[in-house]
Design a protein around this motif. Sequence first.
Motif, PDB file in Angstrom:
ATOM      1  N   ILE A   7       0.836  -1.204   0.000  1.00 38.41           N
ATOM      2  CA  ILE A   7       0.000   0.000   0.000  1.00 38.41           C
ATOM      3  C   ILE A   7       0.870   1.252   0.000  1.00 38.41           C
ATOM      4  O   ILE A   7       0.594   2.211  -0.723  1.00 38.41           O
ATOM      5  N   ASP A   8       1.939   1.229   0.789  1.00 36.75           N
ATOM      6  CA  ASP A   8       2.862   2.367   0.791  1.00 36.75           C
ATOM      7  C   ASP A   8       3.521   2.549  -0.573  1.00 36.75           C
ATOM      8  O   ASP A   8       3.713   3.677  -1.037  1.00 36.75           O
ATOM      9  N   ILE A  10       2.187   1.655  -3.504  1.00 37.42           N
ATOM     10  CA  ILE A  10       1.160   2.192  -4.404  1.00 37.42           C
ATOM     11  C   ILE A  10       0.979   3.685  -4.154  1.00 37.42           C
ATOM     12  O   ILE A  10       0.895   4.476  -5.101  1.00 37.42           O
ATOM     13  N   ASN A  11       0.928   4.084  -2.892  1.00 42.44           N
ATOM     14  CA  ASN A  11       0.798   5.508  -2.569  1.00 42.44           C
ATOM     15  C   ASN A  11       1.982   6.312  -3.093  1.00 42.44           C
ATOM     16  O   ASN A  11       1.812   7.392  -3.659  1.00 42.44           O
ATOM     17  N   THR A  14       1.858   6.551  -6.903  1.00 43.66           N
ATOM     18  CA  THR A  14       0.756   7.432  -7.277  1.00 43.66           C
ATOM     19  C   THR A  14       1.135   8.895  -7.106  1.00 43.66           C
ATOM     20  O   THR A  14       0.907   9.714  -8.000  1.00 43.66           O
ATOM     21  N   PHE A  70      -6.534   6.392  -9.200  1.00 39.12           N
ATOM     22  CA  PHE A  70      -5.452   5.942  -8.330  1.00 39.12           C
ATOM     23  C   PHE A  70      -5.853   6.018  -6.865  1.00 39.12           C
ATOM     24  O   PHE A  70      -5.534   5.139  -6.067  1.00 39.12           O
ATOM     25  N   SER A  71      -6.569   7.062  -6.499  1.00 35.27           N
ATOM     26  CA  SER A  71      -7.016   7.196  -5.106  1.00 35.27           C
ATOM     27  C   SER A  71      -7.993   6.094  -4.732  1.00 35.27           C
ATOM     28  O   SER A  71      -7.935   5.540  -3.635  1.00 35.27           O
ATOM     29  N   THR A  74      -6.058   2.828  -4.282  1.00 38.55           N
ATOM     30  CA  THR A  74      -5.347   2.845  -3.000  1.00 38.55           C
ATOM     31  C   THR A  74      -6.304   2.628  -1.843  1.00 38.55           C
ATOM     32  O   THR A  74      -6.010   1.877  -0.903  1.00 38.55           O
ATOM     33  N   TYR A  75      -7.457   3.266  -1.901  1.00 40.80           N
ATOM     34  CA  TYR A  75      -8.466   3.107  -0.846  1.00 40.80           C
ATOM     35  C   TYR A  75      -8.969   1.671  -0.760  1.00 40.80           C
ATOM     36  O   TYR A  75      -9.057   1.083   0.323  1.00 40.80           O
ATOM     37  N   SER A  78      -6.300  -0.532   0.735  1.00 44.74           N
ATOM     38  CA  SER A  78      -6.173  -0.398   2.186  1.00 44.74           C
ATOM     39  C   SER A  78      -7.346  -1.064   2.905  1.00 44.74           C
ATOM     40  O   SER A  78      -7.169  -1.652   3.968  1.00 44.74           O
TER      41      SER A  78
END
Length: 85
Positions: A7-8, A10-11, A14, A70-71, A74-75, A78
């Motif tokens: 996740i980190d 991907i963030n 992004t 992308f948001s 990511t959501y 998570s």
Amino acid sequence: MPVDTLIDFINGVTHKITALAWALFLLTWSIGWTLRGVPIPFSRLKRIGGSLVEDSVWAAFWLAVGSTVFSIVTYIASLLSKGGG
């Protein structure tokens, strides 16, 4: 690879892609307005500037759409990591 690390990652990717794309948009938009307003009587140069401005507006639209996608990804990632772990 742990899910939190994914996740980190991907963030991070992004944010880097979005920042680079916005920087490219601002550069293109600035060059377009500069060429469009140049005090030289070359209409072809002014048309190129207008085309760059128009293209950069479309790029800003697609940047907004892409950033939203992308948001969302990511959501969801998570949420899945919290529900699965």
